[in-house]
Design an enzyme around this catalytic site. Structure first.
Site, PDB file in Angstrom:
ATOM      1  N   LYS A  38       6.175  76.706 -17.569  1.00  0.00           N
ATOM      2  CA  LYS A  38       6.505  76.099 -18.862  1.00  0.00           C
ATOM      3  C   LYS A  38       6.898  77.247 -19.786  1.00  0.00           C
ATOM      4  O   LYS A  38       6.472  78.391 -19.594  1.00  0.00           O
ATOM      5  CB  LYS A  38       5.264  75.381 -19.417  1.00  0.00           C
ATOM      6  CG  LYS A  38       5.562  74.305 -20.415  1.00  0.00           C
ATOM      7  CD  LYS A  38       5.730  72.940 -19.772  1.00  0.00           C
ATOM      8  CE  LYS A  38       6.074  71.901 -20.823  1.00  0.00           C
ATOM      9  NZ  LYS A  38       6.236  70.563 -20.284  1.00  0.00           N
ATOM     10  N   GLY A  54       4.374  52.335 -28.068  1.00  0.00           N
ATOM     11  CA  GLY A  54       5.501  53.274 -28.099  1.00  0.00           C
ATOM     12  C   GLY A  54       6.698  52.625 -27.437  1.00  0.00           C
ATOM     13  O   GLY A  54       6.789  52.551 -26.216  1.00  0.00           O
ATOM     14  N   GLY A  60       9.731  53.530 -27.122  1.00  0.00           N
ATOM     15  CA  GLY A  60      10.790  54.538 -27.021  1.00  0.00           C
ATOM     16  C   GLY A  60      11.525  54.441 -25.701  1.00  0.00           C
ATOM     17  O   GLY A  60      11.658  53.353 -25.133  1.00  0.00           O
ATOM     18  N   ASN A  61      11.981  55.598 -25.213  1.00  0.00           N
ATOM     19  CA  ASN A  61      12.775  55.607 -23.977  1.00  0.00           C
ATOM     20  C   ASN A  61      12.001  55.047 -22.799  1.00  0.00           C
ATOM     21  O   ASN A  61      12.434  54.104 -22.152  1.00  0.00           O
ATOM     22  CB  ASN A  61      13.215  57.047 -23.659  1.00  0.00           C
ATOM     23  CG  ASN A  61      14.234  57.531 -24.664  1.00  0.00           C
ATOM     24  OD1 ASN A  61      15.092  56.776 -25.089  1.00  0.00           O
ATOM     25  ND2 ASN A  61      14.121  58.790 -25.057  1.00  0.00           N
ATOM     26  N   VAL A  62      10.845  55.633 -22.519  1.00  0.00           N
ATOM     27  CA  VAL A  62      10.070  55.188 -21.353  1.00  0.00           C
ATOM     28  C   VAL A  62       9.518  53.782 -21.598  1.00  0.00           C
ATOM     29  O   VAL A  62       9.617  52.901 -20.737  1.00  0.00           O
ATOM     30  CB  VAL A  62       8.912  56.166 -21.036  1.00  0.00           C
ATOM     31  CG1 VAL A  62       8.148  55.702 -19.813  1.00  0.00           C
ATOM     32  CG2 VAL A  62       9.435  57.576 -20.820  1.00  0.00           C
TER      33      VAL A  62
HETATM   34  P1  NAD Z   1      10.212  58.583 -27.250  1.00  0.00           P
HETATM   35  O1  NAD Z   1      10.158  59.552 -28.368  1.00  0.00           O
HETATM   36  O2  NAD Z   1      11.519  58.013 -26.828  1.00  0.00           O
HETATM   37  O3  NAD Z   1       9.241  57.349 -27.535  1.00  0.00           O
HETATM   38  C1  NAD Z   1       8.012  57.457 -28.157  1.00  0.00           C
HETATM   39  C2  NAD Z   1       7.873  56.271 -29.089  1.00  0.00           C
HETATM   40  O4  NAD Z   1       6.564  56.247 -29.613  1.00  0.00           O
HETATM   41  C3  NAD Z   1       8.830  56.321 -30.283  1.00  0.00           C
HETATM   42  O5  NAD Z   1       9.561  55.114 -30.358  1.00  0.00           O
HETATM   43  C4  NAD Z   1       7.892  56.505 -31.470  1.00  0.00           C
HETATM   44  O6  NAD Z   1       8.379  55.865 -32.634  1.00  0.00           O
HETATM   45  C5  NAD Z   1       6.649  55.844 -30.963  1.00  0.00           C
HETATM   46  N1  NAD Z   1       5.411  56.224 -31.638  1.00  0.00           N
HETATM   47  C6  NAD Z   1       5.060  57.430 -32.148  1.00  0.00           C
HETATM   48  N2  NAD Z   1       3.836  57.379 -32.698  1.00  0.00           N
HETATM   49  C7  NAD Z   1       3.393  56.116 -32.499  1.00  0.00           C
HETATM   50  C8  NAD Z   1       2.200  55.429 -32.827  1.00  0.00           C
HETATM   51  N3  NAD Z   1       1.184  56.037 -33.454  1.00  0.00           N
HETATM   52  N4  NAD Z   1       2.089  54.117 -32.483  1.00  0.00           N
HETATM   53  C9  NAD Z   1       3.088  53.490 -31.851  1.00  0.00           C
HETATM   54  N5  NAD Z   1       4.252  54.078 -31.522  1.00  0.00           N
HETATM   55  C10 NAD Z   1       4.394  55.371 -31.837  1.00  0.00           C
HETATM   56  O7  NAD Z   1       9.492  59.323 -26.017  1.00  0.00           O
HETATM   57  P2  NAD Z   1       9.572  58.952 -24.477  1.00  0.00           P
HETATM   58  O8  NAD Z   1      10.578  59.814 -23.828  1.00  0.00           O
HETATM   59  O9  NAD Z   1       9.653  57.479 -24.326  1.00  0.00           O
HETATM   60  O10 NAD Z   1       8.145  59.450 -23.978  1.00  0.00           O
HETATM   61  C11 NAD Z   1       6.981  58.704 -24.262  1.00  0.00           C
HETATM   62  C12 NAD Z   1       5.754  59.473 -23.811  1.00  0.00           C
HETATM   63  O11 NAD Z   1       5.842  59.728 -22.406  1.00  0.00           O
HETATM   64  C13 NAD Z   1       5.608  60.866 -24.461  1.00  0.00           C
HETATM   65  O12 NAD Z   1       4.256  61.125 -24.640  1.00  0.00           O
HETATM   66  C14 NAD Z   1       6.183  61.804 -23.416  1.00  0.00           C
HETATM   67  O13 NAD Z   1       5.631  63.094 -23.516  1.00  0.00           O
HETATM   68  C15 NAD Z   1       5.765  61.128 -22.143  1.00  0.00           C
HETATM   69  N6  NAD Z   1       6.644  61.425 -21.001  1.00  0.00           N
HETATM   70  C16 NAD Z   1       7.958  61.127 -21.055  1.00  0.00           C
HETATM   71  C17 NAD Z   1       8.782  61.398 -19.968  1.00  0.00           C
HETATM   72  C18 NAD Z   1      10.245  61.040 -19.990  1.00  0.00           C
HETATM   73  O14 NAD Z   1      10.881  61.050 -18.920  1.00  0.00           O
HETATM   74  N7  NAD Z   1      10.822  60.705 -21.124  1.00  0.00           N
HETATM   75  C19 NAD Z   1       8.245  61.993 -18.813  1.00  0.00           C
HETATM   76  C20 NAD Z   1       6.867  62.272 -18.770  1.00  0.00           C
HETATM   77  C21 NAD Z   1       6.078  61.987 -19.882  1.00  0.00           C
END
Ligand code: NAD
Length: 349
Positions: A74, A174, A176-178
């Protein structure tokens, strides 16, 4: 370094661009150390060092338990990504990565974008997470979400005797993307899905696609009546305060470091009879996607590999039940065992 078993830590300093970075290489027994670069305003260099040591060790475990031939690494760049980031700084960082000759492969993490990966790629081939147009794998979220879905199904098999999620009340925290891709899988299977997010546009994006998803208050998650809790926003949502309120049977989500205190809260979940699918095991789809990029990107192959998360999660949960140890601890032990056995092969060669 020796406390956590690191192989190498590289400090990078470039007065011309203002770059200050630390690359942590935890272990390369299984393969090159792969892990994203985080750009963050750290209180001190010591705090940045602690973060990179902790995160890079976590990557070794994630790769090992996922059966990937990757080590753990990292990097952190010290500074405000909104203020000091520019092409020159990113390219200089890329040249430091290149100087390690492929021992460390970087990728995107907090404070970094796909565009930054493009700049880094101008100076080194040892970067993944570049756009599809440049031969990369693009957004890893669909593969991450699929792996989380598999982990959740394995936990359901353990809790209910069937991996079917139809009719189960699942809360995705959340959107978001995932979270968004996870909701797609859950809706397709007929689960009863609730979502929570602090931003309305994120919620709207999902509800326009799935009108029967229920929207719940993001500030009052733990007390909501649900079967499965899927944290897909921030870490440490399983803590002293929330554990007492949770009534779910399963926790399975994408967020990293869900347990505020791994030992304490892992044990508390066992006591409450809540099945916890370890975060770094079931969110490994992102890393699997990066790994596929190294072999010549193939989305189908990445999804197939993410499907293995089902079997591994079930094995972890079975061992957790038979030993009484937390699932997080069992996952750590399985990862350590794979790294140790590889060390023995290397010694005997
Ligand atoms: P993202 O930023 O697209 O989505 C996160 C969402 O959480 C956002 O929509 C944000 O508004 C929301 N959020 C933030 N604080 C919040 C709260 N207190 N209550 C409710 N919603 C809240 O991120 P992502 O890429 O979807 O990743 C989500 C999680 O998964 C992160 O913790 C990330 O580290 C982990 N992760 C992601 C990946 C990946 O491929 N994207 C891989 C491994 C781990």
């Amino acid at each position: 370094m020796s406390e956590m078993g690191h192989e190498q830590v590289v400090f990078c300093n470039d007065p011309h661009t203002g770059l200050k970075a630390i690359i942590g290489i935890h272990n390369t027994l299984l393969g090159p150390a792969l892990g994203g670069t985080r750009m963050w305003v750290y209180e001190s260099e010591a705090a940045a060092l602690t973060d990179v040591l902790r995160l890079s060790r976590g990557m070794s475990y994630k790769a090992a338990i996922s059966g990937l031939n990757l080590g753990g690494g990292k990097a952190v760049i010290i500074g405000d990504s909104r203020k000091i980031k520019n092409e020159a700084l990113m390219r200089r960082f890329g040249s430091f990565v290149d100087s390690l000759g492929g021992k460390y492969i970087t990728a995107e993490d907090v404070g970094m974008t796909t565009k930054d990966m493009e700049y880094i790629h101008m100076e080194t081939d040892h970067v993944v997470g570049i756009p599809e147009s440049l031969g990369g794998g693009g957004d890893p979220s669909p593969v991450t979400a699929y792996g989380v879905y598999m982990g959740m199904k394995a936990a359901a098999k353990k809790a209910y005797g069937t991996d079917k999620l139809e009719g189960k009340k699942v809360l995705v925290q959340g959107a978001g993307n995932v979270g968004g891709y996870l909701v797609d899988h859950l809706m397709e299977e007929g689960a009863s899905v609730m979502i929570a997010d602090i931003f309305k546009d994120k919620i709207d994006k999902i509800t326009t696609q799935h009108s029967n998803v229920e929207v719940v208050d993001p500030y009052n998650i733990a007390s909501i009546n649900m079967d499965i809790y899927a944290p897909c926003a921030l870490g440490a949502t399983i803590n002293d305060e929330t554990i007492d309120q949770l009534t779910c049977q399963i926790i399975a989500g994408a967020a990293n470091n869900q347990l505020a205190d791994e030992d304490k809260h892992g044990a508390a979940l066992i006591k409450k009879g809540i099945i916890y699918a370890p975060d770094y095991l079931i969110n490994a789809g992102g890393l699997i996607n990066c790994y596929s990029e190294l072999e010549g990107y193939n989305r189908k192959r990445a999804l197939e590999q993410a499907e293995n998360i089902f079997d591994t999660t079930l094995e972890v949960l079975n061992q957790s039940q038979s030993t009484g140890k937390s699932s997080h601890l069992i996952a750590n032990e399985m990862a350590e065992a794979r790294i140790d056995s590889t060390a023995q092969i290397h010694r005997s060669l």
